[in-house]
Design an enzyme around this catalytic site. Structure first.
Site, PDB file in Angstrom:
ATOM      1  N   CYS A 111       0.840  -1.202   0.000  1.00 17.77           N
ATOM      2  CA  CYS A 111       0.000   0.000   0.000  1.00 17.77           C
ATOM      3  C   CYS A 111       0.884   1.265   0.000  1.00 17.77           C
ATOM      4  O   CYS A 111       1.483   1.575  -1.011  1.00 17.77           O
ATOM      5  CB  CYS A 111      -0.971  -0.036   1.179  1.00 17.77           C
TER       6      CYS A 111
ATOM      7  N   HIS B   9      -2.912  -5.190   1.395  1.00 20.72           N
ATOM      8  CA  HIS B   9      -2.280  -5.459   2.685  1.00 20.72           C
ATOM      9  C   HIS B   9      -2.212  -6.969   2.934  1.00 20.72           C
ATOM     10  O   HIS B   9      -3.097  -7.528   3.599  1.00 20.72           O
ATOM     11  CB  HIS B   9      -3.086  -4.800   3.810  1.00 20.72           C
TER      12      HIS B   9
ATOM     13  N   GLU C  69      -0.466  -8.540   4.965  1.00 16.18           N
ATOM     14  CA  GLU C  69      -0.153  -8.853   6.363  1.00 16.18           C
ATOM     15  C   GLU C  69      -1.393  -9.057   7.229  1.00 16.18           C
ATOM     16  O   GLU C  69      -1.303  -9.592   8.339  1.00 16.18           O
ATOM     17  CB  GLU C  69       0.728  -7.745   6.973  1.00 16.18           C
TER      18      GLU C  69
END
Length: 207
Positions: A84, A186, A188
């Site tokens: 991002c 994202h 994660e």
């Protein structure tokens, strides 16, 4: 037979999902450490640039006297993975940036900041990601939050994923150039750590 030692991968710890990236890297076999200073940057084999607010991260990089050392390290070949806002920071060219906003560079791409819209326009979708094992059968679940996209990629940039459906169909959202990896989304926070495994492999292969 000796085993290959786990690479040490830094997570830029100025803003964003630092703990989440560190956890994903650890699950992928790396040793994850926070990076806030140039001395810490000098000890790592690769660096992750988390999401957040790209202009704020740029300012904090300067406050912590890390902008130039990190820029030089990426230019000198330090493997980097930006998600991002991290993608924005790694782009050589930026559209829709704040007045005077600068990037670290490292990817021969033009990135449009906040391309998918505001926070209320955040969305999730499944993606086939080149280089991620089995993603054609088991797609990567991608979470987009005020995300950028890649407007243009240079000839040495490998496009790894595009949006498959909807108004943004065909937009580039994951790229790789040599040892630099970037995603609009994202990885994660989805629980799918295959992209972190890919980055750990990139760092390991660089040796």
């Amino acid at each position: 037979m000796t085993s290959t030692p786990a690479p040490t991968i830094g997570v830029l710890a100025l803003q964003g999902d630092v703990r989440e990236h560190a956890s994903a890297l650890e699950s992928a076999g790396a040793r994850a450490v926070p990076v806030r200073r140039a001395a810490e940057l000098a000890t790592v084999d690769g660096i992750v640039l988390p999401g957040g607010e790209s202009t704020t991260i740029e300012k904090l990089l300067r406050v912590f006297e890390l902008f130039e050392p990190l820029q030089a390290a990426v230019r000198d070949g330090l493997p980097a993975f930006g998600s991002c806002a991290g993608m924005i920071l790694l782009a050589d060219r930026l559209e829709g940036g704040a007045h005077g906003q600068r990037t670290l560079g490292g990817l021969d791409v033009t990135v449009r900041r906040n391309a998918f819209g505001r926070q209320v326009d955040s969305f999730e979708t499944d993606l086939v990601v080149d280089g991620v094992p089995d993603s054609a059968q088991d797609p990567v679940h991608a979470v987009f939050i005020r995300a950028p996209w890649v407007e243009q990629a240079g000839p040495d940039v490998r496009v790894l994923a595009t949006v498959g459906t909807g108004p943004a169909a065909g937009r580039i959202v994951a790229v790789r150039q040599r040892d630099v990896l970037a995603t609009s989304f994202h990885p994660e926070i989805s629980g799918d750590h295959r992209l972190h495994h890919l980055f750990v492999q990139i760092v390991t292969d660089r040796g």
